[in-house]
Every structure is written in structure tokens, then in C-alpha cells.
Design a protein around this motif. Structure first.
Motif, mmCIF file in Angstrom:
data_model
loop_
_atom_site.group_PDB
_atom_site.id
_atom_site.type_symbol
_atom_site.label_atom_id
_atom_site.label_comp_id
_atom_site.label_asym_id
_atom_site.label_seq_id
_atom_site.Cartn_x
_atom_site.Cartn_y
_atom_site.Cartn_z
ATOM 1 N N SER A 196 1.043 -1.257 -0.302
ATOM 2 C CA SER A 196 -0.156 0.108 -0.024
ATOM 3 C C SER A 196 0.680 1.756 -0.003
ATOM 4 O O SER A 196 1.835 1.508 0.775
ATOM 5 C CB SER A 196 -0.643 0.327 0.981
ATOM 6 N N GLY A 197 0.459 2.522 -0.827
ATOM 7 C CA GLY A 197 1.184 3.646 -0.916
ATOM 8 C C GLY A 197 2.508 2.457 -1.488
ATOM 9 O O GLY A 197 3.580 3.484 -2.015
ATOM 10 N N PHE A 198 2.894 2.007 -2.254
ATOM 11 C CA PHE A 198 4.467 1.754 -3.280
ATOM 12 C C PHE A 198 4.225 1.124 -4.540
ATOM 13 O O PHE A 198 3.290 0.455 -4.495
ATOM 14 C CB PHE A 198 5.077 0.728 -2.087
ATOM 15 N N TYR A 199 5.233 1.491 -5.195
ATOM 16 C CA TYR A 199 5.567 0.811 -6.200
ATOM 17 C C TYR A 199 6.734 0.225 -6.849
ATOM 18 O O TYR A 199 7.447 0.560 -6.016
ATOM 19 C CB TYR A 199 5.153 1.826 -7.953
ATOM 20 N N GLY A 200 6.857 -0.570 -7.787
ATOM 21 C CA GLY A 200 8.316 -1.306 -7.963
ATOM 22 C C GLY A 200 8.871 -2.124 -8.665
ATOM 23 O O GLY A 200 7.586 -3.559 -9.107
ATOM 24 N N PRO A 228 2.496 10.868 -18.107
ATOM 25 C CA PRO A 228 2.737 10.269 -17.061
ATOM 26 C C PRO A 228 3.899 10.219 -16.579
ATOM 27 O O PRO A 228 5.212 10.724 -17.341
ATOM 28 C CB PRO A 228 2.220 8.895 -17.607
ATOM 29 N N PRO A 229 4.057 9.655 -15.125
ATOM 30 C CA PRO A 229 5.156 9.942 -14.430
ATOM 31 C C PRO A 229 6.192 8.858 -15.115
ATOM 32 O O PRO A 229 5.500 7.645 -15.359
ATOM 33 C CB PRO A 229 4.963 9.499 -13.439
ATOM 34 N N LEU A 230 7.560 8.956 -15.780
ATOM 35 C CA LEU A 230 8.453 8.091 -16.044
ATOM 36 C C LEU A 230 10.045 7.071 -14.895
ATOM 37 O O LEU A 230 9.644 8.015 -14.128
ATOM 38 C CB LEU A 230 9.214 9.112 -17.424
ATOM 39 N N VAL A 231 9.249 6.019 -15.062
ATOM 40 C CA VAL A 231 10.572 5.741 -14.202
ATOM 41 C C VAL A 231 11.447 4.469 -14.970
ATOM 42 O O VAL A 231 11.064 4.250 -16.145
ATOM 43 C CB VAL A 231 9.859 4.031 -13.690
ATOM 44 N N GLY A 232 12.798 3.854 -13.970
ATOM 45 C CA GLY A 232 14.176 3.369 -14.609
ATOM 46 C C GLY A 232 13.705 2.100 -14.408
ATOM 47 O O GLY A 232 12.990 1.719 -13.899
ATOM 48 N N SER A 233 14.076 1.158 -16.239
ATOM 49 C CA SER A 233 14.155 -0.211 -15.340
ATOM 50 C C SER A 233 14.173 -0.847 -13.896
ATOM 51 O O SER A 233 13.690 -1.809 -13.793
ATOM 52 C CB SER A 233 15.090 -0.536 -16.779
ATOM 53 N N GLN A 234 15.517 -0.147 -12.741
ATOM 54 C CA GLN A 234 15.252 -0.941 -11.483
ATOM 55 C C GLN A 234 14.064 -0.477 -10.524
ATOM 56 O O GLN A 234 13.187 -1.609 -9.694
ATOM 57 C CB GLN A 234 16.191 0.320 -10.877
ATOM 58 N N ALA A 235 12.667 -0.073 -11.316
ATOM 59 C CA ALA A 235 11.512 0.344 -10.476
ATOM 60 C C ALA A 235 10.408 0.224 -11.833
ATOM 61 O O ALA A 235 9.577 -0.173 -11.887
ATOM 62 C CB ALA A 235 11.496 1.412 -9.538
ATOM 63 N N CYS A 236 11.087 -0.598 -12.759
ATOM 64 C CA CYS A 236 9.862 -1.017 -13.956
ATOM 65 C C CYS A 236 9.784 -1.864 -13.886
ATOM 66 O O CYS A 236 10.737 -2.643 -15.385
ATOM 67 C CB CYS A 236 9.945 0.316 -15.175
ATOM 68 N N PRO A 237 9.279 -3.346 -13.574
ATOM 69 C CA PRO A 237 9.451 -4.867 -14.343
ATOM 70 C C PRO A 237 9.071 -5.343 -15.591
ATOM 71 O O PRO A 237 8.237 -4.332 -16.039
ATOM 72 C CB PRO A 237 8.181 -5.833 -13.775
ATOM 73 N N SER A 288 7.524 -6.856 -17.415
ATOM 74 C CA SER A 288 6.315 -7.746 -17.187
ATOM 75 C C SER A 288 5.065 -7.310 -17.455
ATOM 76 O O SER A 288 4.111 -7.886 -17.857
ATOM 77 C CB SER A 288 6.256 -8.945 -16.458
ATOM 78 N N ILE A 289 4.980 -5.776 -16.955
ATOM 79 C CA ILE A 289 3.854 -4.958 -16.516
ATOM 80 C C ILE A 289 4.175 -3.111 -16.658
ATOM 81 O O ILE A 289 3.671 -2.527 -16.589
ATOM 82 C CB ILE A 289 3.252 -5.464 -14.617
ATOM 83 N N CYS A 290 5.078 -3.632 -17.210
ATOM 84 C CA CYS A 290 5.942 -1.861 -16.740
ATOM 85 C C CYS A 290 6.879 -1.278 -17.926
ATOM 86 O O CYS A 290 7.638 -2.433 -18.594
ATOM 87 C CB CYS A 290 6.419 -1.518 -15.853
ATOM 88 N N ALA A 291 6.476 -0.430 -19.323
ATOM 89 C CA ALA A 291 7.074 0.130 -20.423
ATOM 90 C C ALA A 291 7.356 1.746 -19.535
ATOM 91 O O ALA A 291 7.959 1.985 -21.027
ATOM 92 C CB ALA A 291 7.253 -0.855 -22.084
ATOM 93 N N ASN A 292 8.486 1.915 -18.974
ATOM 94 C CA ASN A 292 8.950 3.350 -18.301
ATOM 95 C C ASN A 292 7.891 3.750 -18.186
ATOM 96 O O ASN A 292 7.630 4.906 -17.345
ATOM 97 C CB ASN A 292 9.737 4.193 -20.095
ATOM 98 N N THR A 293 6.815 3.249 -18.084
ATOM 99 C CA THR A 293 5.390 3.667 -16.927
ATOM 100 C C THR A 293 4.383 3.233 -16.773
ATOM 101 O O THR A 293 4.726 1.581 -17.741
ATOM 102 C CB THR A 293 4.998 5.260 -17.715
ATOM 103 N N TYR A 294 3.031 3.361 -16.120
ATOM 104 C CA TYR A 294 2.993 1.998 -15.739
ATOM 105 C C TYR A 294 1.034 2.289 -15.929
ATOM 106 O O TYR A 294 0.332 3.268 -15.693
ATOM 107 C CB TYR A 294 2.651 1.832 -14.274
ATOM 108 N N ALA A 295 0.732 1.636 -17.603
ATOM 109 C CA ALA A 295 -0.208 2.125 -17.740
ATOM 110 C C ALA A 295 -1.834 1.720 -17.168
ATOM 111 O O ALA A 295 -2.879 2.390 -18.065
ATOM 112 C CB ALA A 295 -0.029 1.481 -20.021
ATOM 113 N N GLN A 296 -1.303 0.717 -16.913
ATOM 114 C CA GLN A 296 -3.255 0.453 -15.905
ATOM 115 C C GLN A 296 -2.826 1.479 -15.094
ATOM 116 O O GLN A 296 -4.173 1.523 -14.559
ATOM 117 C CB GLN A 296 -2.475 -0.883 -15.942
ATOM 118 N N VAL A 297 -2.549 2.167 -14.796
ATOM 119 C CA VAL A 297 -2.707 3.296 -13.888
ATOM 120 C C VAL A 297 -3.082 4.833 -14.777
ATOM 121 O O VAL A 297 -3.637 5.573 -13.996
ATOM 122 C CB VAL A 297 -1.458 3.610 -12.785
ATOM 123 N N TYR A 298 -1.227 5.138 -15.649
ATOM 124 C CA TYR A 298 -1.799 6.162 -15.499
ATOM 125 C C TYR A 298 -1.863 6.156 -17.166
ATOM 126 O O TYR A 298 -1.972 5.914 -17.863
ATOM 127 C CB TYR A 298 0.258 6.963 -15.640
#
Length: 247
Positions: free
Chosen positions: A115-119, A211-220, A222-232
């Protein structure tokens, strides 16, 4: 209060024997710490002995029955409608969720709350609060104009957590340690012509918020390609129009 309605629901759900995949980081960590073949057999190195130089290096993450998932929180729904004389009617509503906990017990590591986290461990962002709020003005000749506010609270990279399974100070990316809260404004209009045609036009994400962009260390991957399209919103400003014919 005439025209006002509210519901507040508390939820507390646990799913035992959940079907999911072990996080690859957990697999590598457990193999290194225990040497258990259950984990080590899932690691496949390439000809150079690495997991990243070529596509032949990988960690199996197939589905299996892990420990459990559990989540708790509060769903809120508020609405208010009132007549405004010759100008028609005005309505407002809000639907939101406060996420108290989102706990994973993979039966291997210490249970952790996302809760309150991502990565890389928590995956998709789990904001503690999110909501949709809409206000609609409907004229006496059935023209509807509405504005909607979508809000996602900020989330922190899971490695910044103090929880033993998540905490990893060496892998905190300062630029992505926290994804700021995101707000979207949507506009819509509806009107009727000749008692048979219902037209609708609108603009989602009016201000073209990126959308907020994230690096590979916080972007699995399988579910992320530099951002989380499921949310943003990843498409930016979106304009649409449509018509429905009643016959």
C-alpha cells in the motif's frame, strides 16, 4: 439533506493459496542465501554466465500456488443532485478508495505490504487514495455539460520502505524514489437532436498531463514499459465524439 446520498464500505479480503509468480529478485536472493534447488533451478544463465547480456539468460517466473494475498480499505461513494430553477439541474458525485493494506505472503519471504508503493517487488502502483469526482449541469432541454477530476495519490519506490522484504537502500533511484500525485481533468457534453439522435463529445486529460516515467530498476518488464499504463494515461489528451440513434 434532500438529493444527497452516501455509502461507506469497509473491505477486508484474504485469498489463500493464491496463484502468482515468485518475484525474480526473490528467486535470486533465496538461491544465493540458501542454495535451495527449488530456487536455483529457476535461474538460467547465458553462455557468458550472465542473466542480462543476452536473451538466453533469464529467471523463470511461472505461476504457482504461493501463500496468500490480502487487502483492506474503504470505498466511498457520495452524490448530490439539485434543481436550479429554469437553468435545469446540477449533480455531483465522488467515488474513491482508501487502501489500508495490500499484503503479499509468498510463503518464502517475510510478508510485505505494498500500500503506497510500486516497483520491482510491488509492481503496479498502489496509491493509498484514488478517486473520480464529476460535476454535471443538465439544462431543461437535455443538454448535459460535465467536468471530471481523476486523482491518483503519490507512491514511493518499494525499495524505500522500512519493511525487511522491500527495503533495499542500494537500489533506490533518487529520480524515481517517489512518483508524484497525478491529476486529470476530463470534459464532456451530451445533447439530443430530433428525439432520436444522442450526440456526445468530450476531451479526456484536457491539460495533456504526461504519465510519470520510471527507470528499469523500478519498472518490471512484464508489466511496465517506462511507465505504468494500467494506472496512468499514456496517450495524452484524448478527444472523442459519438452518436446514438434510437429507433
Amino acid at each position: 439533506l434532500p438529493g444527497f446520498a452516501a455509502t461507506v464500505d469497509y473491505f477486508d479480503i484474504t485469498l489463500d493459496g493464491a496463484i502468482s509468480a515468485l518475484n525474480p529478485d526473490v528467486t535470486i536472493q533465496q538461491c544465493g542465501e540458501t542454495g535451495d534447488a527449488l530456487f536455483c533451478d529457476l535461474i538460467h544463465r547465458d553462455a557468458r554466465g550472465t542473466l542480462w547480456l543476452t536473451g538466453n539468460g533469464f529467471v523463470e517466473a511461472t505461476n504457482l500456488n504461493i501463500g496468500s494475498f490480502s487487502t483492506s480499505g474503504v470505498d466511498v461513494s457520495l452524490s448530490y443532485n439539485t434543481e436550479i430553477g429554469s437553468m435545469g439541474s446540477l449533480g455531483a458525485n465522488l467515488v474513491g478508495t482508501w487502501l489500508e493494506s495490500a499484503v503479499t505472503n509468498d510463503a518464502v519471504t517475510v510478508p510485505f505490504d505494498c500500500s503506497g508503493f510500486y516497483g520491482n517487488t510491488c509492481g503496479t502502483p498502489n496509491p493509498e487514495w484514488r478517486h473520480k469526482a464529476r460535476m454535471t449541469w443538465t439544462t431543461t432541454n437535455d443538454i448535459g455539460l460535465s467536468v471530471q477530476w481523476r486523482h491518483f495519490a503519490s507512491v514511493n519506490q518499494d525499495t524505500t520502505s522500512s519493511q525487511p522484504t522491500l527495503s533495499d537502500p542500494d537500489n533506490i533511484q533518487p529520480a524515481h524514489a517517489k512518483l508524484k500525485a497525478v491529476n486529470y481533468i476530463d470534459l464532456a457534453a451530451t445533447f439530443r437532436v430530433l428525439d432520436s439522435y444522442n450526440f456526445r463529445i468530450g476531451v479526456n486529460n484536457v491539460f495533456d498531463v504526461d504519465p510519470p516515467l520510471v527507470g528499469s530498476q523500478a519498472c518490471p518488464a512484464s508489466i511496465c514499459a517506462n511507465t505504468y499504463a494500467q494506472v496512468y494515461d499514456v496517450a495524452g489528451r484524448y478527444i472523442y465524439a459519438g452518436v446514438t440513434l434510437d429507433f
